[in-house]
Scaffold this active site. Structure first.
Site, PDB file in Angstrom:
ATOM      1  N   LYS A  83      98.903 -16.531 114.593  1.00 49.25           N
ATOM      2  CA  LYS A  83      97.934 -16.822 115.660  1.00 49.25           C
ATOM      3  C   LYS A  83      96.942 -17.856 115.149  1.00 49.25           C
ATOM      4  O   LYS A  83      96.329 -17.664 114.089  1.00 49.25           O
ATOM      5  CB  LYS A  83      97.228 -15.522 116.033  1.00 49.25           C
ATOM      6  CG  LYS A  83      96.672 -15.444 117.419  1.00 49.25           C
ATOM      7  CD  LYS A  83      96.235 -13.998 117.666  1.00 49.25           C
ATOM      8  CE  LYS A  83      95.557 -13.827 118.979  1.00 49.25           C
ATOM      9  NZ  LYS A  83      94.967 -12.484 119.086  1.00 49.25           N
TER      10      LYS A  83
HETATM   11  C1  E4P Z   1      94.002 -11.752 122.378  1.00 52.87           C
HETATM   12  O1  E4P Z   1      94.924 -12.025 121.672  1.00 52.87           O
HETATM   13  C2  E4P Z   1      92.731 -11.189 121.920  1.00 52.87           C
HETATM   14  O2  E4P Z   1      93.013 -10.359 120.813  1.00 52.87           O
HETATM   15  C3  E4P Z   1      92.048 -10.300 122.931  1.00 52.87           C
HETATM   16  O3  E4P Z   1      92.814 -10.166 124.105  1.00 52.87           O
HETATM   17  C4  E4P Z   1      90.622 -10.610 123.157  1.00 52.87           C
HETATM   18  O4  E4P Z   1      90.108  -9.697 124.099  1.00 52.87           O
HETATM   19  P1  E4P Z   1      88.540  -9.483 124.299  1.00 52.87           P
HETATM   20  O5  E4P Z   1      87.980 -10.650 125.024  1.00 52.87           O
HETATM   21  O6  E4P Z   1      88.441  -8.212 125.095  1.00 52.87           O
HETATM   22  O7  E4P Z   1      87.950  -9.350 122.915  1.00 52.87           O
END
Ligand code: E4P
Length: 217
Positions: A83
């Site tokens: 990522k």
């Molecule tokens: C995506 O890959 C992120 O880990 C996640 O969905 C972020 O979510 P949040 O905005 O609730 O922290």
């Protein structure tokens, strides 16, 4: 539509995995912090029973360092998706690592143009953050729709991984718009099964059944 689970909580992933609800997992530095675990150890444990893509995020900000971190994360298991943030260095990293055959999830996407350029850099997944856009009174679902149209217009194979999912309606709306994947916290996945009329109906059936005096077993 595929379900990824947005957590580094191994027990929560296992529970949903046993029900066949886990097509993959996403983590991020905040979720690793919340787990209290070492990133390499917890990611390895998740990959020991999840067959689908498991996203593990780099934390460096410069491309060379991101690439080195990405290669190290990818050593954990063949189903790691590295990522990377949607920055210019992140896109360079995406290009290099996808060229080496690794899955890359480009995260922190907040515009259709960002999604377009990530697809051109070879992203396996693009992660538009719906909830965080909603938080600032923009429409996260509009973004998913725009990306769907653009990717379909040109045949990009990058999968739309709707992220920052905060409630069951987000999941339904993403399914209607045509997101390839949603990544949601375990509580949101469980909430998909809930309906107040189901609870009310079951209460009535249970009460009426008791009045029959019968037993099935
Ligand atoms: C995506 O890959 C992120 O880990 C996640 O969905 C972020 O979510 P949040 O905005 O609730 O922290």
């Amino acid at each position: 539509m595929k379900f990824f689970i947005d957590t580094a909580d191994v027990d929560a992933i296992r529970e949903l995995h046993d029900l066949g609800m886990v097509d993959g997992v996403t983590t991020n530095p905040s979720l690793i912090l919340k787990s209290g675990r070492n990133i390499l150890e917890v990611t390895k444990e998740i990959c020991s029973f999840v067959q689908g893509p498991v996203s593990a995020e780099v934390v460096a900000l410069k491309a060379d360092d991101m690439i080195a971190e990405g290669r190290k994360l990818a050593e954990i298991a063949p189903n790691i998706a590295v990522k990377v943030p949607l920055t210019w260095d992140g896109l360079k990293t995406c290009k290099v690592l996808s060229g080496e055959g690794f899955m890359v999830n480009v995260t922190l996407c907040f515009s259709a143009n960002q999604a377009l350029i990530a697809a051109k850099a070879g992203a396996t997944f693009i992660s538009p953050f719906i909830g965080r856009l909603d938080d600032i009174n923009l429409d996260g679902l509009d973004l998913i729709g725009d990306i769907r149209t653009i990717y379909d217009n040109y045949g990009f194979e990058t999968q739309i991984l709707a992220a920052s999912i905060r409630n069951a309606n987000h999941v339904k709306d993403c399914a209607l718009i045509g997101a390839d994947v949603v990544t949601a916290p375990p509580a949101v996945i469980k909430a998909l099964a809930s309906h107040v009329l189901t609870d009310k109906g079951l209460e009535q059936f249970t009460a009426d059944w008791a009045k029959t005096g019968q037993k099935i077993l």
